[in-house]
Design an enzyme around this catalytic site. Structure first.
Site, PDB file in Angstrom:
ATOM      1  N   CYS A  95       0.854  -1.193   0.000  1.00  0.00           N
ATOM      2  CA  CYS A  95       0.000   0.000   0.000  1.00  0.00           C
ATOM      3  C   CYS A  95       0.888   1.240   0.000  1.00  0.00           C
ATOM      4  O   CYS A  95       1.853   1.314   0.776  1.00  0.00           O
ATOM      5  CB  CYS A  95      -0.876  -0.015   1.259  1.00  0.00           C
ATOM      6  N   HIS A 137      -9.003  -4.142  -1.501  1.00  0.00           N
ATOM      7  CA  HIS A 137      -8.008  -3.331  -0.762  1.00  0.00           C
ATOM      8  C   HIS A 137      -8.417  -1.849  -0.776  1.00  0.00           C
ATOM      9  O   HIS A 137      -8.402  -1.179   0.263  1.00  0.00           O
ATOM     10  CB  HIS A 137      -6.632  -3.531  -1.417  1.00  0.00           C
ATOM     11  N   GLU A 138      -8.812  -1.353  -1.957  1.00  0.00           N
ATOM     12  CA  GLU A 138      -9.149   0.077  -2.078  1.00  0.00           C
ATOM     13  C   GLU A 138     -10.474   0.404  -1.391  1.00  0.00           C
ATOM     14  O   GLU A 138     -10.616   1.473  -0.793  1.00  0.00           O
ATOM     15  CB  GLU A 138      -9.190   0.499  -3.550  1.00  0.00           C
ATOM     16  N   HIS A 141     -10.056   1.078   2.172  1.00  0.00           N
ATOM     17  CA  HIS A 141      -9.623   2.458   2.468  1.00  0.00           C
ATOM     18  C   HIS A 141     -10.835   3.373   2.663  1.00  0.00           C
ATOM     19  O   HIS A 141     -10.815   4.256   3.519  1.00  0.00           O
ATOM     20  CB  HIS A 141      -8.783   3.029   1.319  1.00  0.00           C
TER      21      HIS A 141
HETATM   22  C1  Y12 Z   1      -2.323  -6.000  -3.792  1.00  0.00           C
HETATM   23  C2  Y12 Z   1      -3.462  -5.367  -3.335  1.00  0.00           C
HETATM   24  C3  Y12 Z   1      -3.702  -4.063  -3.631  1.00  0.00           C
HETATM   25  C4  Y12 Z   1      -2.828  -3.363  -4.414  1.00  0.00           C
HETATM   26  C5  Y12 Z   1      -3.143  -1.953  -4.833  1.00  0.00           C
HETATM   27  C6  Y12 Z   1      -2.638  -0.881  -3.968  1.00  0.00           C
HETATM   28  N1  Y12 Z   1      -1.242  -0.915  -3.692  1.00  0.00           N
HETATM   29  C7  Y12 Z   1      -0.258  -0.304  -4.440  1.00  0.00           C
HETATM   30  O1  Y12 Z   1      -0.509   0.196  -5.513  1.00  0.00           O
HETATM   31  C8  Y12 Z   1       1.065  -0.302  -3.819  1.00  0.00           C
HETATM   32  C9  Y12 Z   1       2.126   0.237  -4.400  1.00  0.00           C
HETATM   33  C10 Y12 Z   1       3.437   0.350  -3.748  1.00  0.00           C
HETATM   34  C11 Y12 Z   1       4.487   0.927  -4.447  1.00  0.00           C
HETATM   35  C12 Y12 Z   1       5.726   1.077  -3.847  1.00  0.00           C
HETATM   36  O2  Y12 Z   1       6.761   1.721  -4.489  1.00  0.00           O
HETATM   37  C13 Y12 Z   1       7.635   1.050  -5.323  1.00  0.00           C
HETATM   38  O3  Y12 Z   1       7.545  -0.150  -5.501  1.00  0.00           O
HETATM   39  C14 Y12 Z   1       8.672   1.873  -5.975  1.00  0.00           C
HETATM   40  C15 Y12 Z   1       5.933   0.635  -2.558  1.00  0.00           C
HETATM   41  O4  Y12 Z   1       7.212   0.702  -2.010  1.00  0.00           O
HETATM   42  C16 Y12 Z   1       7.601   1.752  -1.242  1.00  0.00           C
HETATM   43  O5  Y12 Z   1       6.874   2.694  -1.103  1.00  0.00           O
HETATM   44  C17 Y12 Z   1       8.915   1.638  -0.600  1.00  0.00           C
HETATM   45  C18 Y12 Z   1       4.889   0.089  -1.848  1.00  0.00           C
HETATM   46  C19 Y12 Z   1       3.633  -0.044  -2.445  1.00  0.00           C
HETATM   47  C20 Y12 Z   1      -1.668  -3.976  -4.851  1.00  0.00           C
HETATM   48  C21 Y12 Z   1      -1.424  -5.305  -4.533  1.00  0.00           C
HETATM   49 CO    CO Z   2      -3.678   0.982   0.079  1.00  0.00          CO
END
Ligand code: Y12
Ligand code: CO
Length: 171
Positions: A95, A137-138, A141
């Site tokens: 997240c 997941h969203e 939120h």
């Molecule tokens: C499973 C369930 C729900 C989701 C959708 C929401 N989550 C994300 O989009 C998470 C993104 C994310 C990105 C990150 O940054 C990088 O990878 C560069 C991250 O890492 C850091 O911030 C250090 C963490 C989360 C997705 C999957």
């Molecule tokens: Co989230």
């Protein structure tokens, strides 16, 4: 415009978001900003409350086979309601509001989603795999819930430990 993403333990993330009633230019500009913010942070999903706006709006963009996340393929979801959830699946979630922590969470495997698009039209969508997981997941939120609240006791302890470690490292 890039919007600042709020992170755990910001109390705003615990708020229940309010129904979207105005499907106007202001909402459209906000959704465009959310897309820009999500892409620039390498996310696949973002809820409005994560950028400190407590409205029932979220966006999702699952990358295609080449890893592209186009604006056209981005789902803009307002006032979502889940129908007919089926099955269970474990998936390692992350997240943008809990950066650097990933853990297995149990979710429904498939679902039907009723929602409104940016124009207020009522739409239906059948979802499975990562899309179904990301939708749940969203939507959590919008209810003020983070995925870390769904962890087992031991995994939650692991999170607290890692979180305290990152705080010490920042000092
Ligand atoms: C499973 C369930 C729900 C989701 C959708 C929401 N989550 C994300 O989009 C998470 C993104 C994310 C990105 C990150 O940054 C990088 O990878 C560069 C991250 O890492 C850091 O911030 C250090 C963490 C989360 C997705 C999957
Ligand atoms: Co989230």
């Amino acid at each position: 415009m890039l919007l600042p993403i709020i992170t755990y333990p910001n109390k705003q993330l615990k708020m229940r978001s309010k129904e979207v009633v105005n499907f106007d230019e202001l909402l459209h500009r906000f959704l465009d900003d959310m897309y820009e913010t999500m892409i620039s942070s390498n996310g696949i999903g973002l809820a409005a409350i994560q950028v400190a706006n407590p409205i029932r709006a979220l966006i999702l963009c699952i990358p295609d086979e080449e890893g592209n996340q186009s604006k056209e393929s981005t789902l803009e979801i307002m006032n979502p309601v889940i129908h007919a959830p089926q099955g269970n699946v474990l998936y390692q979630e992350g997240c943008l509001s809990v950066p650097g922590f990933y853990e297995d969470v149990e979710r429904y495997e498939t679902l039907t989603l009723q929602y409104q698009n940016r124009h207020g039209d009522v739409c239906m969508l059948q979802a499975s795999e990562l899309l179904a997981i990301a939708i749940q997941h969203e939507i959590d939120h919008l209810e003020g819930k983070l995925f870390i609240e769904k962890l087992t006791y031991n995994r939650r302890k692991k999170f607290e430990k890692e979180y305290k470690k990152t705080l010490k490292e920042k000092k």
